[in-house]
Design an enzyme around this catalytic site. Structure first.
Site, PDB file in Angstrom:
ATOM      1  N   ALA A  10     -87.924   5.823 -39.950  1.00 45.43           N
ATOM      2  CA  ALA A  10     -86.918   4.877 -40.456  1.00 45.43           C
ATOM      3  C   ALA A  10     -87.509   4.032 -41.574  1.00 45.43           C
ATOM      4  CB  ALA A  10     -86.415   3.985 -39.332  1.00 45.43           C
ATOM      5  N   GLY A  12     -87.559   5.167 -45.002  1.00 45.48           N
ATOM      6  CA  GLY A  12     -86.989   5.484 -46.312  1.00 45.48           C
ATOM      7  C   GLY A  12     -85.677   4.759 -46.533  1.00 45.48           C
ATOM      8  N   ARG A  16     -79.073   7.595 -51.560  1.00 51.27           N
ATOM      9  CA  ARG A  16     -77.717   8.138 -51.739  1.00 51.27           C
ATOM     10  C   ARG A  16     -76.640   7.236 -51.125  1.00 51.27           C
ATOM     11  NH1 ARG A  16     -79.844  13.779 -49.395  1.00 51.27           N
ATOM     12  NH2 ARG A  16     -81.371  12.286 -48.585  1.00 51.27           N
TER      13      ARG A  16
END
Ligand code: UD1
Ligand code: CA
Length: 485
Positions: A10, A12, A16
């Site tokens: 967890a 990153g 997007r």
């Protein structure tokens, strides 16, 4: 699941999503995605959970608490690197390591049990959970050799057109034998389109080393959907929402219209409660049995006992005892407690106040910072004046007191048990028990005023008497209201 540790990645940000918020912190059914993942891991019986944090690490820790371990990935160099940074904390660990991503909130304990079971049964060094998806866009694709054995995983960005046509995807859930994992990770290189250390590449490393790798299909392909975009977030939201509503219905709750009913994960609702359309039940709410919620109800961290009714109203961080009714169109704000059988009617606001058993605030009132006894009648339009512009003050209303319509109770003030406050009073001093408090100008009637006015030469109709040059009776004053409608 003894001798299994779980890593949850967890760190990153999730570019997007186009968000300031770390992707695994985006809520689904009221809880951050990463919290769903960790809860599922716990439910599967995995004793040790290590969460890899980086971007917004403090927020992740605040959300997951101290029951899990944390390792910081200072630079987000890819999923393979994120696993590698846990090498030290797992140095002495000889069991199996489950690796999960923090953006797959729909996973179930059954999925994890199936994965670990297959890994152990096949005595593999690495096992990948795969899924066959209608739309595999965005996922890494599973490559198999002519015998159907796992041959590798190719990321979409690096895939050829033929590879992109493959619909079997990497779910991002893996099981590794810990002693084999870390040496293999050291051999990863970032020679790909994204310049990252890809965890899926470790499969090829294992194959090159002649280790056994396995691929198992997820029992439920929809339980492994990953979230990379807001569209996928919406899809996952809607699937989890249905799952929650179905579980409630299985437990005896009537959901009149699942399409417009939203219940957060972890909310408890008793049997024979009916959820009407356009109802939202959020956070740590609890609803008893036999309640009627909605249409149009919004409960936030609310605790409702049995037989409560809330229609077209908002109830936040408050407790409603048995048989309480609220609405339509009222707002019960945080810190309120409505005792058994209390009634809040329409267009009322209750804030940080307690209402005793059977007390009524039926219409158009504000009750703030007030302790109200039992059996009180709080008349239409009456309000508590709790704020002097600087400070909030408390008001006390004794049992069976009767507050007349349009009264103002200017806090701090106390109305004793069984006391009456006359309609229209502005009460600034305590009213003793059983007394009548009146605080308003005395009414005066002018006999014959209207007839005298009619005889005098008046203004053309349509002009208000207040602006009329010739007023009947000279000094007798204006009627209280000259307007129509
Ligand atoms: C990944 C897989 C892909 C798979 C998909 C399943 C890789 C390279 N690809 O792609 O094969 O089909 O998941 O959903 O692994 N993270 C870190 N540190 C990093 C990078 C990522 O902690 O340096 C975390 C992220 O916060 C996220 C998770 O790892 O929770 C996955 O990262 P993401 O970028 O979403 O991977 P995908 O592109 O979806
Ligand atoms: Ca992802």
């Amino acid at each position: 699941m003894q001798d299994v540790a779980c890593l949850v990645l967890a760190a990153g940000q999730g570019t997007r999503m186009k968000s300031k918020k770390l992707k695994p912190l985006h809520p689904v059914a009221g809880r951050p995605m990463v919290e769903h993942v960790v809860r599922t891991v716990r439910a599967a019986g995995v004793p040790r959970v290590v969460v890899v944090v980086g971007y917004q690490a403090e927020e992740v820790k605040a959300c997951l608490g101290t029951a899990v371990e944390y390792v910081t990935q200072h630079e987000q160099l890819g999923t393979g690197h994120a696993v590698l940074v846990t090498r030290e904390v797992l140095a002495d660990f000889a069991g199996d390591v489950l690796v999960l991503y923090g953006d797959t909130p729909l996973i179930t304990p059954e999925t994890l049990v199936a994965l670990v079971g297959a890994h152990q049964a096949q005595e593999a060094a690495a096992t990948v959970l795969t899924a066959e998806l209608e739309n595999p866009t965005g996922y890494g694709r599973i490559l198999r050799d002519p015998q159907g054995q796992l041959a590798g995983i190719v990321e979409e960005a690096d895939a050829s057109d033929a590879e992109r046509a493959i619909r079997e995807v990497n779910t991002g859930l893996y099981c590794f034998s810990a002693p084999a994992l870390f040496p293999a990770l050291e051999r990863l290189s970032p020679g790909n389109r994204q310049g990252e250390y890809y965890l899926p590449d470790v499969i090829k490393v294992f194959l090159g080393l002649g280790r056994r790798v396995a691929a198992v299909r997820a029992p439920d392909p929809l339980a492994v959907l990953g979230v990379n975009t807001r569209r996928q977030l919406a899809e996952v939201q809607s699937r989890l929402r249905w799952r929650i509503l179905e579980a409630l219905m299985d437990d005896g709750v009537t959901v009149m219209d699942p399409a417009t009913t939203f219940v957060d994960w972890g909310v408890r609702i008793g049997r024979d409660t009916v959820l009407h359309p356009f109802t939202v039940v959020e956070g740590r709410s609890e609803v008893g049995a036999g309640c009627v919620i909605g249409p149009g109800a919004h409960l936030i961290d609310a605790r409702l006992h049995d037989g409560v009714q809330v229609r077209h109203s908002v109830v936040a961080q408050s407790e409603l005892e048995e048989g309480v009714t609220v609405g339509p169109f009222s707002h019960v704000r945080p810190g309120s407690r409505l005792a058994r059988g209390a009634r809040v009617g329409n267009f009322a606001e209750i804030k940080n106040s307690s209402l005793g058993a059977g007390s009524k605030v039926p219409h158009h009132s504000y009750v703030g910072d007030t302790t109200m006894g039992a059996g009180v009648n709080f008349g239409a339009g009456a309000v508590v004046v709790n704020y002097d512009g600087r400070h909030k003050h408390r008001t006390r209303i004794g049992d069976r007191a009767f507050i007349g319509c349009n009264a103002n109770l200017v806090a701090p003030v106390e109305v004793g048990e069984g006391a009456f406050v006359a309609a229209g009073s502005t009460v600034t001093r305590d009213v003793p028990a059983e007394a009548l408090g009146i605080a308003r100008a005395r009414q005066e009637n002018k006999p014959g005023w209207a007839r005298r006015r009619a005889r005098e030469p008046g203004p053309p109709t349509g002009r208000s008497p207040a602006t009329s040059p010739a007023r009947p009776g000279g000094q007798e004053g204006n009627p209280e209201s000259g307007s129509k409608g």
